[in-house]
Design an enzyme around this catalytic site. Structure first.
Site, PDB file in Angstrom:
ATOM      1  N   GLY A  53       0.843  -1.266  -0.111  1.00  0.00           N
ATOM      2  CA  GLY A  53      -0.450  -0.269  -0.142  1.00  0.00           C
ATOM      3  C   GLY A  53       1.020   1.226  -0.318  1.00  0.00           C
ATOM      4  O   GLY A  53       0.621   2.362  -0.900  1.00  0.00           O
ATOM      5  N   ASP A 111      -5.897   2.963   9.425  1.00  0.00           N
ATOM      6  CA  ASP A 111      -7.573   3.210   9.601  1.00  0.00           C
ATOM      7  C   ASP A 111      -7.433   1.751  11.398  1.00  0.00           C
ATOM      8  O   ASP A 111      -7.798   3.174  12.428  1.00  0.00           O
ATOM      9  CB  ASP A 111      -8.483   1.781   8.399  1.00  0.00           C
ATOM     10  CG  ASP A 111      -8.019   0.349   8.260  1.00  0.00           C
ATOM     11  OD1 ASP A 111      -6.637   0.305   9.193  1.00  0.00           O
ATOM     12  OD2 ASP A 111      -7.870  -0.151   6.926  1.00  0.00           O
TER      13      ASP A 111
END
Length: 188
Positions: A53, A111
């Site tokens: 990512g 997150d």
């Protein structure tokens, strides 16, 4: 991956909501670079990119940092192509020694915080002199770890996101913006 999954990903992209367009993301990356430069220039930092990512963000950020630094990567994942996170699996640890170094972890998203917290703990256990965290997107959701990023580019709601390094089932990391899957609430 199958052609059917690629077609599914393309359909998801076509129906998705753009939360931050390319110009907004690029401006956020430039702002992040200024903050990092003000904090870490002169400290010979090691930028540590979590795969997969963080690779798009790291690739965009590195040329904007005009001071000596080293770069390495780590591969620890909770997703492995899935839409929700599971147990953290370590695939690759950095080849560069972290002992005595100022480390900047450059990742796509914060997150629930479990992966980033584990990376920070790993760096500290390896003897890093200081550990800083940078994320492109801070997803406004319930954290499962007590962590906040030192540098944040953009905020986003608690929805399933993709683009600029974040994926949908292994696809769409290359989308030039931050998108939310239509109607989907994240289950990370």
């Amino acid at each position: 991956m199958s052609d059917a999954l690629a077609a599914e990903a393309w359909a998801v992209y076509q129906a998705a909501e753009c939360l931050h367009d390319e110009a907004t993301v690029r401006a956020a990356v430039a702002r992040l670079a200024k903050g990092v430069s003000a904090t870490l220039a002169g400290r010979n930092p090691l930028l540590l990119c979590p795969m997969t990512g963080g690779v798009v963000l790291a690739g965009q950020l590195l040329p904007l940092l005009d001071f000596p630094l080293e770069f390495d990567y780590v591969h620890a994942t909770r997703y492995a192509g899935a839409l929700s996170g599971g147990e953290l699996r370590w695939k690759v640890i950095p080849s560069t020694s972290l002992a005595g170094r100022h480390v900047l972890i450059v990742d796509d998203i914060l997150d629930r915080g479990l992966t980033l917290a584990a990376l920070v703990d790993f760096c500290r256990q390896q003897g890093a002199a200081g550990v800083h965290t940078l994320v492109l997107v801070d997803k406004r959701c319930r954290r499962e770890a007590v962590i906040e990023a030192d540098f944040v580019g953009l905020a986003a709601p608690d929805r399933y996101l993709f683009g600029w390094g974040m994926d949908y089932k292994g696809y769409l990391r290359n989308v030039p913006g931050i998108y939310a899957v239509a109607g989907a609430v994240a289950d990370t």
